[in-house]
Design an enzyme around this catalytic site. Structure first.
Site, mmCIF file in Angstrom:
data_model
loop_
_atom_site.group_PDB
_atom_site.id
_atom_site.type_symbol
_atom_site.label_atom_id
_atom_site.label_comp_id
_atom_site.label_asym_id
_atom_site.label_seq_id
_atom_site.Cartn_x
_atom_site.Cartn_y
_atom_site.Cartn_z
ATOM 1 N N LYS A 1 18.236 -10.553 7.461
ATOM 2 C CA LYS A 1 17.300 -10.489 6.201
ATOM 3 C C LYS A 1 17.493 -9.031 5.780
ATOM 4 O O LYS A 1 17.231 -8.305 6.288
ATOM 5 C CB LYS A 1 15.983 -10.526 5.526
ATOM 6 C CG LYS A 1 15.815 -10.867 5.027
ATOM 7 C CD LYS A 1 13.813 -11.549 4.659
ATOM 8 C CE LYS A 1 12.792 -11.077 5.124
ATOM 9 N NZ LYS A 1 11.697 -11.503 4.696
ATOM 10 N N ARG B 1 6.850 -17.235 5.245
ATOM 11 C CA ARG B 1 6.741 -17.123 6.245
ATOM 12 C C ARG B 1 5.367 -15.978 7.233
ATOM 13 O O ARG B 1 5.351 -16.270 8.461
ATOM 14 C CB ARG B 1 8.469 -17.178 6.919
ATOM 15 C CG ARG B 1 8.969 -16.062 6.532
ATOM 16 C CD ARG B 1 8.611 -14.183 7.188
ATOM 17 N NE ARG B 1 8.985 -13.570 7.199
ATOM 18 C CZ ARG B 1 8.628 -12.298 7.779
ATOM 19 N NH1 ARG B 1 7.049 -11.978 7.480
ATOM 20 N NH2 ARG B 1 9.706 -11.416 8.203
ATOM 21 N N GLN C 1 1.682 -12.206 -1.729
ATOM 22 C CA GLN C 1 1.467 -12.227 0.138
ATOM 23 C C GLN C 1 0.050 -12.952 0.052
ATOM 24 O O GLN C 1 -0.220 -14.365 1.218
ATOM 25 C CB GLN C 1 1.624 -11.717 1.077
ATOM 26 C CG GLN C 1 2.560 -10.209 0.792
ATOM 27 C CD GLN C 1 3.975 -11.309 0.811
ATOM 28 O OE1 GLN C 1 4.130 -11.907 1.878
ATOM 29 N NE2 GLN C 1 4.825 -10.578 0.292
ATOM 30 N N ASP D 1 -10.031 -7.108 -5.100
ATOM 31 C CA ASP D 1 -8.847 -6.191 -5.291
ATOM 32 C C ASP D 1 -9.265 -4.478 -5.595
ATOM 33 O O ASP D 1 -9.739 -5.066 -6.373
ATOM 34 C CB ASP D 1 -7.425 -7.455 -5.823
ATOM 35 C CG ASP D 1 -6.349 -6.183 -5.860
ATOM 36 O OD1 ASP D 1 -5.258 -6.756 -5.149
ATOM 37 O OD2 ASP D 1 -6.251 -5.595 -6.384
ATOM 38 N N GLY E 1 -0.844 -6.455 5.907
ATOM 39 C CA GLY E 1 -0.391 -5.515 4.996
ATOM 40 C C GLY E 1 0.693 -4.382 5.546
ATOM 41 O O GLY E 1 1.406 -3.812 5.143
ATOM 42 N N ALA E 2 -0.188 -4.039 6.432
ATOM 43 C CA ALA E 2 0.851 -2.323 6.797
ATOM 44 C C ALA E 2 1.752 -2.487 7.831
ATOM 45 O O ALA E 2 0.895 -3.098 8.809
ATOM 46 C CB ALA E 2 -0.592 -1.692 7.317
ATOM 47 N N SER F 1 0.784 -8.454 12.236
ATOM 48 C CA SER F 1 1.482 -8.621 12.037
ATOM 49 C C SER F 1 2.487 -7.570 11.120
ATOM 50 O O SER F 1 1.639 -6.989 9.953
ATOM 51 C CB SER F 1 1.319 -10.124 10.985
ATOM 52 O OG SER F 1 2.502 -10.084 9.981
HETATM 53 N N1 LIG Z 1 2.983 -8.734 7.695
HETATM 54 C C1 LIG Z 1 4.754 -9.203 7.866
HETATM 55 O O1 LIG Z 1 5.413 -9.885 7.376
HETATM 56 C C2 LIG Z 1 4.667 -8.476 5.727
HETATM 57 C C3 LIG Z 1 5.591 -9.780 4.866
HETATM 58 C C4 LIG Z 1 5.794 -8.956 3.870
HETATM 59 C C5 LIG Z 1 4.839 -8.187 2.882
HETATM 60 N N2 LIG Z 1 3.663 -7.361 3.936
HETATM 61 C C6 LIG Z 1 3.399 -6.849 3.153
HETATM 62 O O2 LIG Z 1 2.149 -6.527 2.835
HETATM 63 C C7 LIG Z 1 1.481 -6.004 1.886
HETATM 64 C C8 LIG Z 1 1.402 -6.816 0.223
HETATM 65 O O3 LIG Z 1 2.765 -6.660 -0.115
HETATM 66 P P1 LIG Z 1 2.321 -8.089 -1.396
HETATM 67 O O4 LIG Z 1 4.037 -8.550 -1.259
HETATM 68 O O5 LIG Z 1 1.373 -8.669 -1.354
HETATM 69 O O6 LIG Z 1 2.777 -5.997 -2.386
HETATM 70 P P2 LIG Z 1 1.683 -6.485 -3.519
HETATM 71 O O7 LIG Z 1 1.513 -5.200 -4.166
HETATM 72 O O8 LIG Z 1 1.899 -7.795 -4.701
HETATM 73 O O9 LIG Z 1 0.221 -6.699 -3.501
HETATM 74 C C9 LIG Z 1 -0.749 -5.643 -2.652
HETATM 75 C C10 LIG Z 1 -2.191 -5.862 -3.872
HETATM 76 O O10 LIG Z 1 -2.864 -5.192 -2.255
HETATM 77 C C11 LIG Z 1 -3.540 -4.529 -3.429
HETATM 78 N N3 LIG Z 1 -4.791 -3.711 -2.997
HETATM 79 C C12 LIG Z 1 -4.191 -2.048 -2.375
HETATM 80 N N4 LIG Z 1 -4.557 -1.004 -2.329
HETATM 81 C C13 LIG Z 1 -5.959 -1.997 -2.174
HETATM 82 C C14 LIG Z 1 -7.446 -1.794 -1.002
HETATM 83 N N5 LIG Z 1 -7.308 -0.324 -0.416
HETATM 84 N N6 LIG Z 1 -8.740 -3.228 -1.535
HETATM 85 C C15 LIG Z 1 -7.973 -4.033 -2.108
HETATM 86 N N7 LIG Z 1 -7.034 -4.086 -2.776
HETATM 87 C C16 LIG Z 1 -5.873 -3.168 -2.918
HETATM 88 C C17 LIG Z 1 -3.461 -3.671 -4.608
HETATM 89 O O11 LIG Z 1 -3.656 -4.219 -5.792
HETATM 90 C C18 LIG Z 1 -1.963 -5.626 -5.066
HETATM 91 O O12 LIG Z 1 -3.070 -6.114 -5.549
HETATM 92 C C19 LIG Z 1 2.622 -4.414 1.980
HETATM 93 O O13 LIG Z 1 2.940 -3.485 2.729
HETATM 94 C C20 LIG Z 1 4.231 -5.574 2.249
HETATM 95 O O14 LIG Z 1 4.693 -4.735 2.717
HETATM 96 C C21 LIG Z 1 3.953 -7.443 5.341
#
Ligand SMILES: NC(=O)c1ccc[n+]([C@@H]2O[C@H](COP(=O)([O-])OP(=O)(O)OC[C@H]3O[C@@H](n4cnc5c(N)ncnc54)[C@H](O)[C@@H]3O)[C@@H](O)[C@H]2O)c1
Length: 323
Positions: A67, A110, A138, A159, A222-223, A296
């Site tokens: 990917k 996933r 997500q 949020d 997220g991180a 994760s």
């Molecule tokens: N672990 C994994 O396998 C995996 C997979 C996909 C994405 N991710 C990670 O997940 C995170 C979210 O991805 P996404 O596609 O949903 O992004 P996104 O931008 O669609 O959503 C993130 C949301 O978090 C909110 N946010 C940011 N800081 C915040 C805080 N302090 N308190 C509350 N809300 C807050 C933002 O306003 C936004 O709505 C990214 O960092 C991404 O890299 C991880």
């Protein structure tokens, strides 16, 4: 060669199918039949984005996938998704390419599925209140993954951008048939929750130990870099911590790396990889009171198993249609 679009994936694949395939993949990993190198991250300093390359071979699925996924966290400001992804699938028996799959939605599916699996093994069986912190792309599949394995009766969403929490609540109450209430702080959501999912792009903790109920389970997805984290040190120190993969968590997850840097935590305190629990090598939750955390960063194994479930179902559909 096959080409499956975002819409094809949405039409064909269900959360339940991905959860099942993922559990199968974890058992395969425990049997030593998976090749899973660490992903390669290429950073664009000019555009503040990451592009990751994530290969995986699961021998029992006869499937290699790679990917390419980009994470551009500022995209959301102009209405573009943060994550874009493409998967190349190759038949691992002869090395023949099978196809290309548009994988933004598949990635979310996933990622929700792994939280579903973690929740199944780590949360209390009677858990019914879910907190969603960060209501982006997500978050939707996080809620769906948890709902697949527990009887969720109420969801609290938060949020930093209130409008995103509102949209999430409106959409997900309809899709999941569960009441979703928007709250004004992460604390308000977390204090009431039996299960918490954090899906933010935050670099500083959005969840604090003193807000947590005994027996709570948390999925932190997220991180994904050493300097990003969603959980405070106190929570990590006091919880049973399960990771998707030790090596990946120790090189990428600030949630684990920062407490280690501070001298408050160490590698040997990580309780298990999720695969060890799914395969039965270690028990999951062992008391009603313990706090469990699943961290994760995202594994190529998840993509591979989702593609496996997708192709199996798609080829079955085709053979029904054309005999
Ligand atoms: N672990 C994994 O396998 C995996 C997979 C996909 C994405 N991710 C990670 O997940 C995170 C979210 O991805 P996404 O596609 O949903 O992004 P996104 O931008 O669609 O959503 C993130 C949301 O978090 C909110 N946010 C940011 N800081 C915040 C805080 N302090 N308190 C509350 N809300 C807050 C933002 O306003 C936004 O709505 C990214 O960092 C991404 O890299 C991880």
């Amino acid at each position: 060669m096959l080409y499956l679009s975002e819409r094809d994936v949405e039409r064909i694949l269900t959360m339940k199918e991905v959860i099942n395939a993922l559990e199968e993949a974890f058992r395969s990993l425990a049997r030593g039949n998976v090749v899973l190198p660490l992903r390669v991250r290429v950073r664009s300093p000019t555009y503040d984005g990451d592009i990751l390359s994530m290969p995986c071979l699961i021998e029992e699925f006869n499937l290699y996938t790679n990917k390419i996924v980009s994470v551009y966290s500022k995209n959301v400001e102009i209405g573009l998704p943060t994550i874009h992804a493409l998967i190349v699938a190759v038949d691992a028996v002869r090395g023949v390419p099978i196809g290309v799959i548009e994988a933004g939605y598949l990635t979310a599916l996933r990622t929700g599925a792994i939280s579903g699996v973690a929740t199944k093994y780590l949360s209390r069986k009677d858990a019914e209140v879910l907190a969603i912190i960060g209501c982006g792309f997500q978050a939707r599949t996080q809620a769906a993954g948890v709902k697949e394995v527990r009887k969720i009766k109420k969801i609290y969403s938060y949020d930093i951008v209130a409008d995103r929490a509102e949209k999430f609540a409106e959409e997900m109450s309809r899709k999941l048939g569960v009441e979703v209430e928007v709250v004004n702080s992460a604390r308000e959501a977390v204090e009431k929750a039996d299960i918490i999912c954090t899906a933010t792009t935050s670099s500083t903790p959005v969840v604090r130990r003193e807000w947590l109920k005994p027996g709570v389970h948390m999925n932190a997805i997220g991180a994904y870099t050493p300097d990003m984290r969603e959980i405070d040190t106190e929570t990590i120190v006091n919880a049973k911590v399960v990771v998707d993969m030790r090596e990946a968590a120790l090189s990428e997850a600030g949630d684990i790396i920062i407490p280690i840097r501070e001298g408050r935590y160490s590698e040997d305190k990580i309780y298990a990889e999720l695969g060890e629990i799914v395969s039965g090598a270690k028990p999951g939750r062992t008391s009603e009171e313990e706090i469990t955390v699943f961290k994760s960063v995202g594994l190529a194994l998840q993509d591979n198993s989702a593609v496996y479930a997708l192709l199996k179902k798609y080829l079955k559909e085709l053979s029904k249609e054309y005999g």
